[in-house]
Design an enzyme around this catalytic site. Structure first.
Site, PDB file in Angstrom:
ATOM      1  N   GLY A 118       3.148  -0.723 -12.250  1.00 30.73           N
ATOM      2  CA  GLY A 118       4.511  -1.109 -11.909  1.00 30.73           C
ATOM      3  C   GLY A 118       5.234  -1.850 -13.010  1.00 30.73           C
ATOM      4  N   GLY A 173       0.850  -1.185   0.000  1.00 28.00           N
ATOM      5  CA  GLY A 173       0.000   0.000   0.000  1.00 28.00           C
ATOM      6  C   GLY A 173       0.882   1.230   0.000  1.00 28.00           C
ATOM      7  CG  ASP A 207      -6.227  -1.603  -8.008  1.00 28.41           C
ATOM      8  OD1 ASP A 207      -6.963  -2.230  -8.788  1.00 28.41           O
ATOM      9  OD2 ASP A 207      -5.388  -2.165  -7.268  1.00 28.41           O
TER      10      ASP A 207
END
Length: 488
Positions: free
Chosen positions: A405, A15, A239
């Site tokens: 990422g 997180g 997300d």
């Protein structure tokens, strides 16, 4: 005027709290707090440590307020996004009944098949448009068994927002991942819930991304070092919904996206869901996006396999391994990354070796070869998924945007361009946090009227890396045939 906004962005392995600054020609993120997240085994059940997440959220908000500084100090707003499908159950007094279970927990084994005997798959798809995954919320709720003490279901971002504000509600993009949501009516399907044995009372009132949930509770404001008037704003709380907001696509561009992290979510952005038999058979999902858009995509097992390998190997030298993997033999060993054997935590190198034994391959001879195997196999899965998406949606694409990422993984991005035969634009890395603060900024009056304007601001403020396809398409055709039995 520059708005100072906190994005609480909870991923399935970590997180973070990001401080965003949004103004005319300005879109900037600063990471102020990062913390571990992952499964905690208690007895035979995998849980999320949601109290840990809440505590670290407060720590991060205090840090964000301190970093924001300025004449007024503090924050202008905050929003929360997280992974999908998991939830907390509250009793009639608003108390959490237990730590939320992790979607990788084995309690849902066999549940999907049982539910589909009551609600046929085609009827589920006609309402929800969701791909069949054994950990979808509907199956988790059936696996719960006794729901008599539960009064309210809150997805993870909604649960944290409730603890911050005292306001109950469910944000629509995350609700759309539960398989209890009518994707055309944009509301809960009470009929499906009743047929599955899920009490309708559990389903909270829905809100949209951009709605103001409420101000902070006084005690929370004191713990977080914030003004009690600080608004908590509903963002695209799944997300991926926030990530897609920050896809830096130009107006009119025919694009696909891959939100690349622990999971990879690969697909298209559409105006309407596709609920055809072809879409169902291809197992595509129609999830709600910001501003009523549809995320037409498939879940692909992302960097999870690589993360588990690194954990088992006890190394964090990913850059070194990627360099060696780039020089390793191409197409030497290939796996299906979506094979069920790779879903649960465990010894991934051993599971890869087992997959190889079953498929008549020699296992990778080194760590670098294993990394090459994983990344090439992911690129093949992306290729197959995006080709299927184009066929089912009758829509061509000219470019693939890799966000999240995985956009930092140069080898994966190049392999994706090679496999898909399309240019890849990589970045931004923190797409979900960017989408989070952009939606907040619009809710607070920033001149960002639509997704086109938001994406233009991302393009103007963030550097992207372009990868052109290389190699021979016939080699990728042959590799795909080895793994999947032919092109999609």
């Amino acid at each position: 005027m520059t708005l100072r906004l906190a994005a609480v962005d909870l991923g399935a392995s970590s997180g973070r709290v990001m401080l965003g600054r949004v103004g005319p020609d300005e879109l900037e993120l600063t990471e102020v707090h990062r913390f571990w997240n992952g499964p905690v085994r208690l007895g035979n059940t995998l849980h999320w440590d949601v109290l840990h997440l809440y505590r670290e959220t407060l720590v991060g908000l205090r840090k964000a307020a301190a970093v924001a500084g300025g004449a007024g100090g503090g924050l202008d707003g905050l929003g929360i996004d997280s992974w999908a499908v998991d939830y907390g159950l509250l009793d009639g007094a608003g108390r959490l009944l237990g730590n939320p279970a992790h979607y990788r927990d084995a309690r849902t084994n066999g549940v999907m098949e049982r539910v589909l005997q009551t609600i046929p798959a085609d009827e589920l798809y006609a309402v929800t448009g969701l791909q069949q995954l054994p950990f979808n919320t509907i199956y988790q709720l059936v696996a719960e068994g006794d729901l008599d003490r539960a009064e309210t279901l809150l997805m993870i971002p909604d649960l944290l927002a409730y603890w911050l504000t005292g306001k109950l509600g469910g944000e629509a993009t995350n609700a759309s991942t539960t398989q209890l949501y009518d994707v055309r009516a944009h509301e809960w399907s009470e009929t499906l819930a009743a047929r599955a044995g899920v009490p309708v009372r559990l389903l909270p009132d829905l809100r949209e991304a951009g709605d103001v949930i409420g101000p902070l509770l006084p005690a929370v404001a004191e713990d977080a070092g914030l003004d009690p008037a600080t608004p908590v704003i509903a963002v695209g709380s799944h997300d991926t919904a926030s990530s897609v907001v920050a896809v830096p696509a130009a107006e009119g561009e025919r694009f696909a996206y891959i939100s690349s992290g622990t999971w990879s979510l690969a697909g298209l952005e559409l105006d309407e869901p596709i609920l055809s038999d072809e879409a169902q058979q291809a197992n595509f999902t129609n999830e709600g996006g910001v501003d009523g858009r549809i995320r037409f995509l498939k879940n692909v097992m992302g960097l999870w396999i690589l993360q588990e390998c690194l954990r088992v190997w006890g190394t964090d030298d990913l850059p070194g391994l990627l360099g060696e993997a780039a020089a390793a033999s191409a197409y030497a060993v290939l796996i299906d990354p979506d094979d069920p054997s790779f879903l649960a935590p465990g010894n991934m190198p051993a599971r890869i070796a087992e997959f190889c034994a079953k498929s008549g391959q020699e296992p990778p001879p080194s760590k670098a070869a294993t990394v090459r195997c994983i990344l090439e196999s992911l690129a093949l899965a992306y290729r197959r998924t995006l080709r299927l998406a184009q066929t089912v949606a009758d829509r061509e694409i000219d470019v693939v945007h890799v966000i999240g990422g995985g956009s930092r993984n140069e080898l994966l991005c190049q392999l994706t361009a090679d496999a898909c035969g399309l240019p890849v634009l990589a970045g931004p890395v923190e797409a979900s946090a960017l989408g989070n603060v952009l939606v907040q900024a619009r809710a607070l009056g920033a001149p960002l009227p639509d997704l086109t304007a938001m994406r233009a601001l991302v393009r103007a403020t963030h550097e992207l890396r372009r990868y052109e396809p290389q190699g021979k398409p016939a080699d990728w055709d042959a590799a795909e045939s080895r793994v999947f039995g032919g092109s999609g």
